[in-house]
Design an enzyme around this catalytic site. Structure first.
Site, mmCIF file in Angstrom:
data_model
loop_
_atom_site.group_PDB
_atom_site.id
_atom_site.type_symbol
_atom_site.label_atom_id
_atom_site.label_comp_id
_atom_site.label_asym_id
_atom_site.label_seq_id
_atom_site.Cartn_x
_atom_site.Cartn_y
_atom_site.Cartn_z
ATOM 1 N N GLU A 109 0.752 -1.498 -0.129
ATOM 2 C CA GLU A 109 0.105 -0.115 0.391
ATOM 3 C C GLU A 109 0.594 0.991 0.139
ATOM 4 O OE1 GLU A 109 -3.534 -1.504 2.933
ATOM 5 O OE2 GLU A 109 -2.213 -0.385 3.719
ATOM 6 N N CYS A 122 2.314 8.414 2.490
ATOM 7 C CA CYS A 122 3.531 7.320 3.209
ATOM 8 C C CYS A 122 3.602 5.668 2.184
ATOM 9 C CB CYS A 122 2.016 7.287 4.147
ATOM 10 S SG CYS A 122 2.660 5.164 5.396
ATOM 11 N N CYS A 129 5.186 -7.945 6.965
ATOM 12 C CA CYS A 129 6.570 -7.853 7.778
ATOM 13 C C CYS A 129 6.423 -7.997 8.784
ATOM 14 C CB CYS A 129 5.978 -6.301 8.546
ATOM 15 S SG CYS A 129 6.701 -5.899 9.319
ATOM 16 N N CYS A 133 4.680 -7.565 15.253
ATOM 17 C CA CYS A 133 4.124 -6.562 16.536
ATOM 18 C C CYS A 133 2.695 -6.496 16.803
ATOM 19 C CB CYS A 133 4.307 -4.702 16.094
ATOM 20 S SG CYS A 133 6.549 -4.301 16.253
ATOM 21 N N CYS A 136 -0.672 -4.906 15.825
ATOM 22 C CA CYS A 136 -0.013 -4.405 13.872
ATOM 23 C C CYS A 136 -0.866 -5.732 13.327
ATOM 24 C CB CYS A 136 0.855 -4.323 13.321
ATOM 25 S SG CYS A 136 1.771 -3.614 11.989
ATOM 26 N N CYS A 358 -4.689 0.989 10.278
ATOM 27 C CA CYS A 358 -4.110 1.361 10.330
ATOM 28 C C CYS A 358 -4.853 3.004 10.317
ATOM 29 C CB CYS A 358 -2.835 1.605 8.928
ATOM 30 S SG CYS A 358 -2.316 -0.008 8.746
HETATM 31 N N1 SAH Z 1 8.218 -1.064 11.280
HETATM 32 C C1 SAH Z 1 8.256 0.386 11.332
HETATM 33 C C2 SAH Z 1 6.988 0.767 10.025
HETATM 34 C C3 SAH Z 1 5.895 0.613 9.603
HETATM 35 S S1 SAH Z 1 3.977 1.028 11.280
HETATM 36 C C4 SAH Z 1 7.781 0.928 12.633
HETATM 37 O O1 SAH Z 1 7.006 -0.127 13.362
HETATM 38 O O2 SAH Z 1 7.556 1.927 13.036
HETATM 39 C C5 SAH Z 1 3.940 2.250 10.612
HETATM 40 C C6 SAH Z 1 3.469 3.198 12.868
HETATM 41 O O3 SAH Z 1 2.077 2.386 12.285
HETATM 42 C C7 SAH Z 1 4.214 2.627 14.036
HETATM 43 O O4 SAH Z 1 4.517 2.862 14.867
HETATM 44 C C8 SAH Z 1 2.845 1.375 14.194
HETATM 45 O O5 SAH Z 1 3.589 1.031 15.552
HETATM 46 C C9 SAH Z 1 1.383 1.773 13.961
HETATM 47 N N2 SAH Z 1 0.795 0.460 14.026
HETATM 48 C C10 SAH Z 1 0.325 -0.250 13.441
HETATM 49 N N3 SAH Z 1 -0.198 -0.819 13.622
HETATM 50 C C11 SAH Z 1 -1.397 0.075 14.142
HETATM 51 C C12 SAH Z 1 -2.786 -0.167 14.799
HETATM 52 N N4 SAH Z 1 -3.733 -1.269 14.196
HETATM 53 N N5 SAH Z 1 -3.431 1.116 15.783
HETATM 54 C C13 SAH Z 1 -2.522 2.267 15.825
HETATM 55 N N6 SAH Z 1 -0.895 1.850 15.124
HETATM 56 C C14 SAH Z 1 -0.836 1.555 14.442
#
Ligand code: SAH
Length: 377
Positions: A109, A122, A129, A133, A136, A358
Site C-alpha cells: 500500500e 506514506c 513484515c 508487533c 499491527c 492503520c
Molecule cells: N515498521 C515500522 C514502520 C511501519 S508501522 C515501525 O514499526 O515503525 C508505522 C506505525 O504504525 C508504527 O508506529 C506502528 O506501531 C503503528 N501501527 C501499526 N498498527 C497499528 C494499529 N493497528 N493502530 C495504530 N497504530 C498502528
C-alpha cells in the site's frame, strides 16, 4: 546486514516480459554504466535523469533533447515503469490510498495524506513484515519480501503521476513530505530504502530534502546509527512501551534490541536539535500502556532527547487482542507529556471510510510546548 536473519526474502524480477530493464531505481552511476554498455557517453545519463526524475516521462520517444536513434535504442532495451495500481480510493477527507501490484504479483500500500499547504506520502518498504508487533495488522500477513529500490521509488513516481505533480514544483507541493510508515520495517531493508531515498533527495530530480523525509522503525538499533550517518533523515521510533517486559510483548524486536540500547542509538542520532526532533510513536492500548504512570515513565525515558510524542489511538482490526484507550485516558496522557515540555499530538485517524486498519498516518499538532516555541524564534 539489512536483511540478516530473513532468508525467506527473495529478490523480485527486474525486467519486463521482453527482458527490458526498468530504469527506475538505478542510481546515477548505474545509469551511466548502462549507457556506456550501449555505446553512449556517460554525460547522457544526466539528460536521461532529468527526463525521468524531473519531468516524470515514461516514454523515451518524448525525450526531445536526445537523438532519435538514441531514443530508439533505449526503447529496445529499457522501460520506465511504475508498479500498477489495482485499487485507487479516495476518502471524503482527501486521503488517497493505492494498492499497488508489482511485477511478481505481490502487493503493498501507498497512502497520500493531503494537508492545507503540504502533503505526505506514506510509503511501504516490504511486502508484509517479519516483526509481528502484537497490535499491527501487517504482522499477521503470511508472505514477506523486501521491496526493491525500484519498487519503493515506484510508489513515489506513481503517486506523482496520479496527482499530476510533474515536473517537480519548487514549492506548494501535494507531495512535500515522505514518511516510511507503510508496510514493513525499513531498517530490515536498509540498502534498498537508502538507494531509493538517495534518488528521491537528488536535487536534479524529485528533490525532496532529508528534512522532509521521516523513517519510522520499530527499533533496529545498529541500523539507526547507519541511517543517521548515511541518510540523516528524520527519525520516528515506534516505542509503545517504556519497560522491557511490556515492550518485549508488544514489539518483539525489543528482545533483540532492548530499550536501553534503542535509547542510546536515539541519543546519538546525528543532527538532533530542538528544530530536528525524534518522534516517538506510542499506540494507546486500553489498560496496557495508557495510565498516567506510563506517561510519567515515558517522560523519564526520553529526558534529554529533543523529542515529540505522537499518540496514536489504536486502530482495531478483526481479531485484534487489544482495545483502543479511552478518549479521557489519551487526553490525560497527552497532558502529562505536554506539561513536561514535549509536543504530544493525538493523531486523528484519516481515511477511515476507505481503510480497514492503520489509522496511524496523520498527526494533528495544535499545541506547541514552550521549548518548541522558543526553538521557532
Ligand atoms: N515498521 C515500522 C514502520 C511501519 S508501522 C515501525 O514499526 O515503525 C508505522 C506505525 O504504525 C508504527 O508506529 C506502528 O506501531 C503503528 N501501527 C501499526 N498498527 C497499528 C494499529 N493497528 N493502530 C495504530 N497504530 C498502528
Amino acid at each position: 546486514m539489512s536483511t540478516a536473519g530473513h532468508a525467506e526474502l527473495f529478490a523480485p524480477p527486474v525486467a519486463d516480459a521482453k527482458a527490458r530493464t526498468n530504469l527506475i531505481g538505478l542510481d546515477r552511476a548505474e545509469l551511466a554504466l548502462e549507457l556506456k554498455q550501449i555505446g553512449e557517453p556517460a554525460f547522457r545519463a544526466r539528460q536521461l535523469w532529468h527526463w525521468i526524475y524531473h519531468r516524470g516521462l515514461t516514454d523515451f520517444a518524448a525525450m526531445t533533447t536526445l537523438s532519435k536513434d538514441f531514443r530508439a535504442r533505449l526503447a529496445e532495451r529499457y522501460v520506465i515503469a511504475r508498479p500498477s495500481a489495482v485499487v485507487d480510493r479516495q476518502s471524503i477527507d482527501g486521503t488517497r490510498k493505492w494498492l499497488l501490484r508489482f511485477a511478481d504479483g505481490e502487493e503493498a500500500e501507498t497512502v497520500h495524506i493531503p494537508e492545507e499547504d503540504r502533503g505526505a506520502l506514506c510509503v511501504s518498504s516490504q511486502v508484509g513484515c517479519t516483526l509481528t508487533c502484537r497490535f499491527c495488522h501487517t504482522g499477521t500477513q503470511r508472505l514477506v519480501r523486501n521491496l526493491s529500490a525500484s519498487e519503493i521509488l515506484g510508489q513515489v513516481m506513481l503517486a506523482r503521476d496520479a496527482l499530476g505533480e510533474w515536473p517537480s514544483p519548487p514549492d506548494g507541493r501535494l507531495i512535500s513530505n515522505i514518511v516510511l510508515m507503510g508496510m514493513g520495517e525499513p531498517l530490515y531493508n536498509y540498502d534498498n530504502v537508502a538507494k531509493a531515498l538517495h534518488i528521491v533527495m537528488d536535487g536534479e530530480g524529485i528533490s525532496i530534502s532529508k528534512r522532509r523525509i521521516t523513517l519510522s522503525t520499530a527499533g533496529v538499533a545498529p541500523m539507526i546509527r547507519r541511517c543517521g550517518q548515511e541518510l540523516n533523515v528524520n527519525l520516528a521510533i515506534s516505542l509503545h512501551a517504556t519497560n522491557d517486559e511490556l515492550r518485549d510483548r508488544l514489539v518483539p524486536i525489543n528482545k533483540k534490541y532492548p530499550i536501553a540500547e534503542l535509547m542510546d542509538a536515539c541519543r546519538n542520532y546525528p543532527g538532533l536539535s530542538n528544530a530536528r526532533r525524534i518522534t516517538f510513536e506510542y499506540v494507546m492500548l486500553k489498560g496496557v500502556n495508557d495510565s498516567p504512570a506510563d506517561a510519567r515513565a515515558l517522560i523519564k525515558l526520553i529526558a534529554g532527547i529533543p523529542a515529540k510524542v505522537n499518540l496514536i489511538p489504536f486502530n482495531a482490526w478483526p481479531g485484534a487482542p487489544f482495545e483502543c484507550a479511552s478518549e479521557a485516558a489519551i487526553s490525560a496522557f497527552s497532558d502529562i507529556v505536554f506539561n513536561a515540555g514535549y509536543a504530544s499530538p493525538v493523531r486523528t485517524p484519516r481515511g477511515r471510510d476507505i481503510m480497514a486498519a492503520c489509522g496511524q498516518l496523520k498527526s494533528d499538532s495544535v499545541r506547541k510546548p514552550k521549548s518548541e516555541r522558543d526553538a521557532a524564534i
